[in-house]
Design a protein around this motif. Structure first.
Motif, mmCIF file in Angstrom:
data_model
loop_
_atom_site.group_PDB
_atom_site.id
_atom_site.type_symbol
_atom_site.label_atom_id
_atom_site.label_comp_id
_atom_site.label_asym_id
_atom_site.label_seq_id
_atom_site.Cartn_x
_atom_site.Cartn_y
_atom_site.Cartn_z
ATOM 1 N N ALA A 132 40.023 1.420 33.632
ATOM 2 C CA ALA A 132 38.982 0.509 33.141
ATOM 3 C C ALA A 132 39.410 -0.923 33.417
ATOM 4 N N THR A 133 39.411 -1.268 34.685
ATOM 5 C CA THR A 133 39.740 -2.618 35.143
ATOM 6 C C THR A 133 39.076 -2.805 36.493
ATOM 7 N N PHE B 39 34.948 2.297 34.127
ATOM 8 C CA PHE B 39 36.093 2.625 34.975
ATOM 9 C C PHE B 39 35.791 2.177 36.397
ATOM 10 N N ARG B 40 36.345 1.027 36.763
ATOM 11 C CA ARG B 40 35.958 0.325 37.990
ATOM 12 C C ARG B 40 36.963 0.430 39.136
ATOM 13 N N ALA B 41 38.081 1.145 38.930
ATOM 14 C CA ALA B 41 39.079 1.249 40.004
ATOM 15 C C ALA B 41 39.735 2.626 39.977
ATOM 16 N N VAL B 42 40.153 3.043 41.176
ATOM 17 C CA VAL B 42 40.912 4.286 41.333
ATOM 18 C C VAL B 42 42.351 3.873 41.606
ATOM 19 N N GLY C 138 48.884 2.500 44.966
ATOM 20 C CA GLY C 138 47.757 1.833 45.596
ATOM 21 C C GLY C 138 46.529 1.965 44.736
ATOM 22 N N ALA C 139 45.543 1.113 45.003
ATOM 23 C CA ALA C 139 44.310 1.136 44.212
ATOM 24 C C ALA C 139 43.117 0.837 45.105
ATOM 25 N N ALA C 140 41.964 1.287 44.617
ATOM 26 C CA ALA C 140 40.698 1.020 45.307
ATOM 27 C C ALA C 140 39.701 0.539 44.264
ATOM 28 N N PRO C 141 39.372 -0.764 44.293
ATOM 29 C CA PRO C 141 38.316 -1.243 43.391
ATOM 30 C C PRO C 141 36.975 -0.662 43.841
ATOM 31 N N LEU C 142 36.196 -0.142 42.890
ATOM 32 C CA LEU C 142 34.936 0.504 43.228
ATOM 33 C C LEU C 142 33.774 -0.466 43.102
ATOM 34 N N GLU C 143 32.870 -0.397 44.047
ATOM 35 C CA GLU C 143 31.650 -1.215 44.030
ATOM 36 C C GLU C 143 30.458 -0.300 44.208
#
Length: 181
Positions: A116-117, A159-162, A174-179
């Protein structure tokens, strides 16, 4: 004596005529067997192509039934991570996270989570504070396409990122911000 030689030659020619056709006939049978095998191989290849086409059709039908909701590209500095994370809603309402062209480092206890970021940096501060997380499961492989079911009721506006993280070392690979798609 000439008569005996002529008779011997005639007998040899006659014997040769009877012996030759079976070997020629055997070669013809071998040619026909090879042609049958080639034909069977071609039929098998056609069936494999048809199966592949069917799988492609099934995938396309699945893609038509699944609606793309969100997507994002992976980044990672400490652990090079690349690929795309996409959230799909299937026809039955299930949510699925699909990682495509995915690649990251190997690790001892690596998981896939939603956080949730807006994004998750390499320092993994979100793992140390009270940021909400949804566990999707252990990473199935550090390379390649893979799917993870998102639990029913997960609020994707929250929940905006993986994140791909190693639980043992509390490290964000690693991370992937979701749009929105």
């Amino acid at each position: 004596m000439v008569l005996t030689i002529k008779a011997g030659l005639a007998f040899t020619a006659l014997a040769g005529a009877f012996l030759l056709p079976p070997s020629v006939h055997a070669q013809d049978n071998m040619k026909q067997d090879n042609m049958k095998q080639d034909s069977m191989k071609q039929d098998s290849m056609k069936q494999d192509d048809m199966k592949h086409d069917k799988m492609q059709d099934d995938k396309m039908m699945h893609d038509l039934k699944a609606k793309t909701l969100e997507t994002g590209k992976f980044h990672g500095k400490v652990h090079a991570t690349s690929g795309r994370a996409t959230v799909y809603q299937e026809a039955d309402g299930k949510l699925v996270l699909r990682l495509t062209n995915f690649k990251t480092s190997n690790g001892p206890d690596v998981h896939v989570i939603l956080v949730a970021t807006k994004d998750a940096m390499d320092d993994a501060n979100f793992l140390k504070d009270n940021t909400e997380k949804v566990e999707l499961g252990k990473l199935k492989g550090n390379e390649g396409d893979q799917n993870y079911e998102i639990p029913a009721g997960t609020d994707l506006t929250k929940f905006r990122a993986v994140s791909i993280y190693c639980e043992r070392f509390n490290a964000n690979f690693g991370a992937a911000p979701l749009e929105k798609f």
